[in-house]
Structures are given as C-alpha cells and as structure tokens.
Design a protein around this motif. Structure first.
Motif, PDB file in Angstrom:
ATOM      1  N   CYS A 264      56.900 128.348 -39.606  1.00 17.80           N
ATOM      2  CA  CYS A 264      56.507 129.529 -40.383  1.00 17.80           C
ATOM      3  C   CYS A 264      56.440 130.798 -39.546  1.00 17.80           C
ATOM      4  O   CYS A 264      56.269 131.889 -40.088  1.00 17.80           O
TER       5      CYS A 264
ATOM      6  N   CYS B 282      50.302 127.313 -41.403  1.00 16.52           N
ATOM      7  CA  CYS B 282      50.922 126.336 -42.305  1.00 16.52           C
ATOM      8  C   CYS B 282      50.434 124.912 -42.045  1.00 16.52           C
ATOM      9  O   CYS B 282      50.844 123.989 -42.741  1.00 16.52           O
TER      10      CYS B 282
ATOM     11  N   CYS C 134      49.449 124.379 -36.526  1.00 14.81           N
ATOM     12  CA  CYS C 134      49.600 125.793 -36.850  1.00 14.81           C
ATOM     13  C   CYS C 134      48.414 126.244 -37.687  1.00 14.81           C
ATOM     14  O   CYS C 134      48.058 125.606 -38.681  1.00 14.81           O
TER      15      CYS C 134
ATOM     16  N   CYS D 161      54.548 128.976 -34.166  1.00 17.91           N
ATOM     17  CA  CYS D 161      54.995 127.900 -35.051  1.00 17.91           C
ATOM     18  C   CYS D 161      56.475 128.074 -35.368  1.00 17.91           C
ATOM     19  O   CYS D 161      56.894 129.119 -35.870  1.00 17.91           O
TER      20      CYS D 161
HETATM   21 ZN   LIG Z   1      53.276 127.304 -39.186  1.00 16.18          ZN
END
Ligand SMILES: [Zn+2]
Lengths: 389, 134
Positions: free
Chosen positions: B43, B29, B26, B40
């Motif tokens: 997040c 994050c 990601c 993702c």
């Molecule tokens: Zn993420």
C-alpha cells in the motif's frame, strides 16, 4: 524490432588459468593478468588497447590496478555486477555489451580471479556478503546450507526425484574425463563415490557441491564488426538478462511460495527469450552454473527445459552428454568437474564449444545458453551463438 | 548486542531478549512484512507496528548440518536448522530444532518454540529453538 544486444557484440578471445585451491604459483592479480593476456593473444589484439573491464561476485581486482601490467593506455570504463555469488556472471556480458554499444568502451574484458591466498575461501567470501544474525543464530553460515534448505523443498515438497541430480553429476564428470584442463580429466567417476561421500548439509553430500579452485578467467568482448577483423571466429552475444522481480530476493527465506524451490531465474529467462525471440528449443547446449547439483536442476527448470513434473524424463545422463544428448550440459565438466573459479570457466566453455574447440564437441552447435549462479538474490543468463541467427 | 539495535528489525531482537516474538505489520493495511523494512510494498504506507505472536509454527524446510563450518563451533554436530512459518501470519523465520528424535523433520509439521541463545564468538544471539508440537 531487433533488440540492441542481439548479435551486436562478440567474444573475440578467452583466457583461463586454473590451479588447485591454495596452490596457485602466482599471485591472484598476476593470474588475472595472464588470463587477460591469453584472451588478447587469441584475438590478436594488443592488450594495451583494452579500455573496459567488468566483473561480478565482489571480485577484489579493481581494474585500475591492472593498468601497469597490461600497458593500458586509456581506462575508459569499469564496472561490477552487484551480488556476492555467481548470480551476476552472465549479467557482466550484458554490461560489457552496453558499454560497447553506447560507445563508452571498445574492447572490454569480462573477468573473475580468485586465489585463496588473496581472497580467502570463495564460499566464505560469498557468505560474508550475506551473513546476518538471523542466519548465524540458525547455524546457517554457508552457501551449501542455504542451497540445501531449498533443495529439500524441491525433493520433498515437489517430489522431484533426488536421483536425477546424479545424472547431472555423472554427465559433468563424463565431460571432464575428456577435458585435459578439467580437475576430473582422465578419471572414471563412480556414482557410488557420490552416494557414499560424507554429508555436508542434508540433502547434500560432498560430491553434490562444486569444487573451489585458484585461477582466473578473462573474455574479450568487442563490437561484432570489430570481431570480424580479429583472429578467432566471433562468438556473438545474442541476449542477456539479469536481476529478479517481486517475490524473490534477499528476503530471509521469505521468497514467494511458488518461487522458493527455484533458482530465481523465471523473470530472467522470460526476458531473455522475449529479447532474443528464441525459446528453449533453440538452445543447442547449456553451460549451467551449478554451485550445488540440485540448484542446477532448478536452473534447468527455470529456463524452461523441463518442469517439476517431467524433470526426470529430461535430466537423464544420455540426454545431457555432448555425444548424442538433446540437452548437452556443461561440456567441459562444469563447476563440479572442470573446476570452479566462481563460474568463469562456463562462458569460456560456451565460447570454445561454439568455435568447435570443446573437448566434447556438440554436433552442429549454433547456440549456447549461459545460466548464472542459481539461488542468488539476483541472477542472470545470456545466450551466445556462432552465427547471428 | 548493540548492532542488533541498528536495523529495522531491532524490535524483533528486543522482543526475543524479553522472551517474546514480535513481528512487524503495516500500520495502514495490516499486511505482515518480513524482512522488516521502512515502507509497505503493498500500500505504500510508511510505518510499522510490532505485534506479539505465539511461538507456534510449521516446518517450511530444513537441513541437518554435518560439516563443521566456521562460526558454528558452539553447536553440536549434527544440528538441524529449519525455516519455520509462523502461525497465522505467514512470516518465515530461520531457527534451529531440538533434534532429540532421530526422525527427519517433515515439511508442514507443527512445531513450538522457546527462546535460547546461540554463541558465535563473543556474541550470544537470541535464537528460537523449535520442537515437535506435542
Ligand atoms: Zn500496507
């Protein structure tokens, strides 16, 4: 509050036609029509009144094409559970019940039909649903291999003794021996045949794997009230759950570490028991989809009958047979020894068992768990009963 | 090989074609994500970055295939397939193992990879072949 699925629908008739793989005397669709006619005949319901159909596992028989043979007047509802394997088999009953409860259909056939001439090898069809270049590059092209790689972790990482699958296999053949409709009817099964059969994909040998058959199965589901008026004693659906949750799915082997060596049933079993208010102790017998014997063991663990630690104490031949076992499993022989039409023989045995018609009757049976195809990205389970408890 | 460029995992296949293992995480994050996707799950950010990882892993599970399944005609029987957990990122990849040793692979055993190809019909799919780490 009672769950809307609890005891509100019932199986009123079943039909099963089974032949050796590649040896069906009839085309696939004709087999299916015969199975549906049998189910309606048992119930005493005119097949023209069937107005709903549901299948699973990429069945190719679109219900609209059955209308002529069945004399269908009104096709009000048809559906299929997603997923290429047998994971959706129990979910099909939940779908059918939803259609009946919500007034979309009155008489729904749950079915699966498979003849090699029309649909090809089932294992190949299931795999074609899932194949991609990651799998092809690794030489992993069959359900047997995908389940083998999970089974290795069950045995080698969790230390479940591999010998217990033999008890599951022996119990299946023991039941099949008494069942005239089973491929294993009248045969003595020597466990040495399993131990010495050829390797397929380690840890699986040939007899660790289910057999494919040509055939068709059909079950007629109607409302509980309607079932009272039909010929056979109703077998009630008490609950059904399907699907998966985060950490399991079509993940290229990246399922959560604590789920990897399971059948994928933890959320389904949890929801099924919550929905029905029942627990593993309330289940009198199990019709267990075992594409491979190790996956059957995982499924029993997922459904709370035992754990990795005490599996060997529970999954014992004496405990798994109808004659005195506490956890009778696959009382017609199951996919391993009754025959394998993508699992549709299992709910049919659940119904026969609960009516007292099984070749291996379980004394005092009231409930039967149907566990769908383990290891599939989405799975399902259901509980049937001969009384609404 | 064009169909391998159609999916979210196209950079993985492109990486193998050029001799490198590239895996997605990601962009926001930094969580490793596999199978490759679009968003993702932790997040909620959209956008992956692809980073090269060394071809080092441990055996997560394995099977040795003895039956001649269709589509495996190019592989000598028996052959060993493994699920390899890539070092330091936790992503598991399916591959094959050089099986020069008669010993079974052991879960948790360290392996190192090289990139070869697997012939399936007219296609030659880039493949990581794992060997026991020296
Ligand atoms: Zn993420």
């Amino acid at each position: 509050m009672t769950h809307p699925l609890y005891g509100t629908t019932a199986v009123a008739g079943v039909g099963l036609r089974q032949f050796k793989r590649g040896a069906s005397p009839l085309p696939e669709r004709s087999l299916l029509v015969e199975a549906i006619l049998d189910a309606c005949l048992e119930a005493g319901l005119n097949p023209a009144e069937v107005d709903g159909f549901v299948s699973y596992g990429d069945d190719k028989n679109e219900p609209v094409r059955l209308m002529g043979d069945l004399g269908t007047r009104r096709l009000a509802w048809s559906a299929s559970v997603f997923g290429g394997g047998g994971g959706g088999i129990a979910g099909a009953f939940g779908l059918a019940a939803s259609a009946i409860i919500s007034g979309q259909a009155k008489a729904v056939i749950v079915f699966r039909a498979l003849a090699e001439g029309a649909s090809g090898r089932m294992s190949a069809a299931v795999m074609a649903h899932h194949l991609n270049d990651h799998l092809l590059a690794a030489g992993l092209v069959s359900p047997a291999q995908m389940c083998a790689i999970r089974a290795q972790r069950l045995f080698k990482h969790y230390g479940v003794p591999q010998s217990i699958v033999e008890d599951l296999v022996r119990a299946s053949y023991h039941h099949a021996r008494n069942n005239p409709d089973a491929v294993g009817f009248g045969q003595d099964f020597d466990i040495a045949a399993l131990r010495t059969s050829r390797w397929i994909a380690e840890p699986f040998r040939l007899f660790d794997c289910s057999r494919e058959n040509d055939g068709a199965g059909a079950l007629l589901l109607v409302s509980a009230e309607h079932a009272q008026d039909l010929a056979k004693p109703p077998v009630y659906l008490l609950g059904c759950a399907q699907g998966t949750e985060a950490g399991w799915g079509d993940l290229l082997e990246n399922d959560a570490d604590d789920l990897y060596a399971t059948g994928g049933f933890r959320p389904v079993a949890r929801d099924l028991y919550r929905q029905t208010g029942l627990s593993p102790a309330d289940i009198d017998c199990v019709q267990l989809y075992e594409n491979f014997d190790a996956q059957g063991v995982m499924s029993l663990i997922d459904h709370g009958f035992c754990t990795y630690e005490n599996a060997a104490e529970v999954i014992r031949f004496d405990n798994l047979i109808a004659q005195g076992g506490k956890l009778p499993v696959n009382t017609a022989g199951g996919n391993l020894a009754q025959g394998f039409i993508h699992g549709i023989g299992l709910p049919i045995e659940a119904v026969r068992q609960l009516r007292g018609e099984s070749a291996n009757p379980v004394s005092g049976v009231r409930t039967c768990l149907l566990a769908g195809g383990p290891g599939a990205p989405t799975v399902s389970s259901a509980i049937f009963a001969n009384k609404v408890l | 090989m064009n169909h391998r460029l159609d999916g979210a995992d196209a950079p993985y296949w492109q990486g193998l074609e050029t001799g490198r293992l590239q895996l997605p995480r990601c962009a926001s994050c930094r969580r490793w994500l596999w199978p490759a996707g679009h968003r993702c799950s932790t997040c909620g950010s959209i956008g992956m970055v692809w980073e090269e990882r060394p071809l080092r892993a441990t055996v997560y599970s394995w099977t040795r295939t003895w039956h001649r399944f269709a589509l495996t005609e190019a592989l000598d029987l028996p052959y060993v397939s493994i699920v390899a957990e890539i070092e330091d990122c936790g992503i598991r990849l399916m591959g094959r193992m050089d099986d020069a040793s008669p010993d079974d692979p052991a879960i948790g055993e360290a392996v190192v990879g090289r990139i070869d190809r697997t012939r399936v019909g007219d296609d030659a799919i880039p493949t990581i072949i794992w060997s026991r780490a020296a």
